[in-house]
Design a protein around this motif. Structure first.
Motif, PDB file in Angstrom:
ATOM      1  N   UNK A 189       0.833  -1.197   0.000  1.00 28.72           N
ATOM      2  CA  UNK A 189       0.000   0.000   0.000  1.00 28.72           C
ATOM      3  C   UNK A 189       0.870   1.252   0.000  1.00 28.72           C
ATOM      4  N   UNK A 190       1.862   1.284   0.900  1.00 32.49           N
ATOM      5  CA  UNK A 190       2.730   2.468   0.963  1.00 32.49           C
ATOM      6  C   UNK A 190       3.588   2.606  -0.288  1.00 32.49           C
ATOM      7  N   UNK A 191       4.030   1.462  -0.819  1.00 32.37           N
ATOM      8  CA  UNK A 191       4.822   1.541  -2.049  1.00 32.37           C
ATOM      9  C   UNK A 191       4.006   2.210  -3.146  1.00 32.37           C
ATOM     10  N   UNK A 192       2.738   1.826  -3.237  1.00 32.55           N
ATOM     11  CA  UNK A 192       1.883   2.443  -4.259  1.00 32.55           C
ATOM     12  C   UNK A 192       1.739   3.944  -3.989  1.00 32.55           C
ATOM     13  N   UNK A 193       1.444   4.295  -2.742  1.00 34.17           N
ATOM     14  CA  UNK A 193       1.232   5.709  -2.410  1.00 34.17           C
ATOM     15  C   UNK A 193       2.496   6.531  -2.662  1.00 34.17           C
ATOM     16  N   UNK A 194       3.642   5.955  -2.310  1.00 33.28           N
ATOM     17  CA  UNK A 194       4.914   6.656  -2.527  1.00 33.28           C
ATOM     18  C   UNK A 194       5.174   6.792  -4.033  1.00 33.28           C
ATOM     19  N   UNK A 195       4.832   5.748  -4.795  1.00 35.76           N
ATOM     20  CA  UNK A 195       4.990   5.830  -6.255  1.00 35.76           C
ATOM     21  C   UNK A 195       4.150   6.979  -6.804  1.00 35.76           C
ATOM     22  N   UNK A 196       2.908   7.084  -6.345  1.00 33.04           N
ATOM     23  CA  UNK A 196       2.037   8.165  -6.814  1.00 33.04           C
ATOM     24  C   UNK A 196       2.659   9.517  -6.446  1.00 33.04           C
ATOM     25  N   UNK A 197       3.199   9.605  -5.234  1.00 26.57           N
ATOM     26  CA  UNK A 197       3.842  10.840  -4.795  1.00 26.57           C
ATOM     27  C   UNK A 197       5.065  11.168  -5.630  1.00 26.57           C
ATOM     28  N   UNK A 198       5.898  10.160  -5.862  1.00 30.72           N
ATOM     29  CA  UNK A 198       7.142  10.386  -6.619  1.00 30.72           C
ATOM     30  C   UNK A 198       6.829  10.786  -8.064  1.00 30.72           C
ATOM     31  N   UNK A 199       5.868  10.091  -8.691  1.00 34.40           N
ATOM     32  CA  UNK A 199       5.515  10.420 -10.085  1.00 34.40           C
ATOM     33  C   UNK A 199       4.894  11.820 -10.151  1.00 34.40           C
ATOM     34  N   UNK A 200       4.007  12.121  -9.203  1.00 27.83           N
ATOM     35  CA  UNK A 200       3.382  13.456  -9.174  1.00 27.83           C
ATOM     36  C   UNK A 200       4.435  14.549  -9.078  1.00 27.83           C
TER      37      UNK A 200
END
Lengths: 109, 282
Positions: free
Chosen positions: B109-120
């Motif tokens: 879950x956090x990996x996904x959220x961090x990915x969204x943050x990093x891409x954003x």
């Protein structure tokens, strides 16, 4: 097939077969770049890179080491997975990046 | 099903952010606060100081010189970005007591959220935005409501996933059907209880639509796109399998089609890995 060459054996115009980064993971030279003996070698020396991967022949380089059939396969599978149609250049960019990510895993296998 | 609804309705124990965050918010709202005051405050939290330095020195920032003191880190970040980064790290800590189960994995879950943050963050930078860490924070908070629901319901939340798969409906529809409330709604309640910025509230509420009502909002739009791209790239897992199509209305205002796809992807990989390494607690 890409092959390894030592820095001193690199010839002008050879095509880089990997993306090279420094220790901070910042990209130095991108895969597919035609190497320049002056500027590129200087960068590599600066970051202590002694050996790189180059493409053996131009056919290899132009298809980026993954053949077009493989890319077409990845695209078909991905389109099937997402279940929506690419409608414009922006959708296409997202899709292409996803295709790229899967080519990466093919190379590592 | 009523049992679940009762559990949610009677829940009044929203997790709180650590006191150091509120001390920091107080200090930041005081115009006479100096960098030295802030760095003294942050230094009382050793783990936080350590993370802050690691983030600022990572390739995400790409600074040319090494930052080796909290003072300098604050100087580089600025007050607003400092707050966004500290929130990002603290929110992940607040939920570290959640148990993973067969249908939900906290690390994924956090990996996904961090990915969204990093891409954003990368998209925002390419678009010439300044407040980049607000984009990182937005990725980290966008699905926070799912954690609240899992905190309240435990593995009972899985009924939602089962319903979603069985009836081929969206996660939001399944939540509405089973629980009578969505993760967006409860995430919003949590964010309000934390007094987060209205921008972040918008992200939590509207990231699935991509638009705020019928209006364009760059932060919401970028998170919407990044959420889709993170799923396409298989970075982490948010608990819902389907990758929806980008809201086509967004592309009238947001154009990323000229991005160089190779360097874009390379940056996503690097920033994602670094952010994971720094932010995820094992």
């Amino acid at each position: 097939m890409p092959r390894k060459v030592k820095l001193e054996d690199i010839e002008e115009g050879q095509i880089l077969a990997e993306t090279l980064s420094n220790k901070y993971d910042q990209i130095l030279i991108k895969k597919g770049t035609s190497l320049n003996l002056d500027s590129h070698i200087r960068v590599l020396k600066m970051w202590g890179i002694n050996e790189i991967l180059i493409f053996d022949d131009l056919v290899d380089a132009s298809s980026g080491s993954v053949n077009s059939e493989e890319i077409a396969n990845i695209e078909t599978i991905l389109l099937d997975e997402i279940g929506w149609i690419i409608k414009n250049e922006n959708d296409k960019l997202l899709f292409d990046v996803a295709v790229l990510s899967r080519i990466g895993t093919f190379n590592n296998e | 099903m009523n049992k679940l609804l009762n559990k949610i309705e009677n829940f009044d124990d929203f997790p709180t952010l650590p006191t150091i965050y509120y001390k920091l918010v107080d200090a930041l709202s005081n115009t006479s606060t100096t960098i030295k005051d802030l760095s003294n405050l942050i230094s009382t939290d050793i783990a936080l100081s350590f993370k802050l330095l690691k983030i600022v020195n990572s390739s995400i920032y790409g600074l040319s010189t090494k930052v080796n003191s909290i003072d300098k880190a604050i100087f580089h970040l600025g007050f607003r970005e400092l707050k966004n980064i500290i929130l990002s790290t603290k929110i992940i800590e607040v939920f570290s007591d959640i148990n993973s189960n067969s249908k939900f994995d906290l690390v994924e879950f956090w990996k996904h959220s961090i990915a969204v943050g990093a891409i954003s963050r990368i998209i925002a930078q390419e678009l010439g935005q300044k407040n980049l860490d607000e984009y990182l924070l937005s990725g980290i908070t966008h699905d926070i409501g799912k954690l609240v629901l899992i905190k309240i319901l435990g593995s009972d939340y899985n009924v939602v996933f089962i319903m979603m798969e069985k009836e081929s409906i969206s996660l939001l529809e399944a939540e509405q059907k089973v629980l009578g409330i969505t993760h967006q709604e409860i995430g919003l309640k949590l964010a309000e209880s934390w007094n987060l910025d209205p921008n972040i509230l918008n992200v939590i509420r509207y990231h699935n639509d991509g638009l705020v009502g019928s209006n364009y909002d760059q932060l919401v739009g970028v998170v919407h796109i990044s959420n889709i791209l993170a799923k396409l790239l298989g970075l982490g897992h948010s608990g819902c399998g389907k990758v929806s199509q980008p809201n086509q209305l967004l592309w009238r205002r947001l154009d990323i089609s000229k991005f160089d796809k190779e360097s874009f992807y390379e940056r996503i990989k690097t920033d994602y890995e670094q952010a994971n390494e720094i932010l995820i607690i094992n």
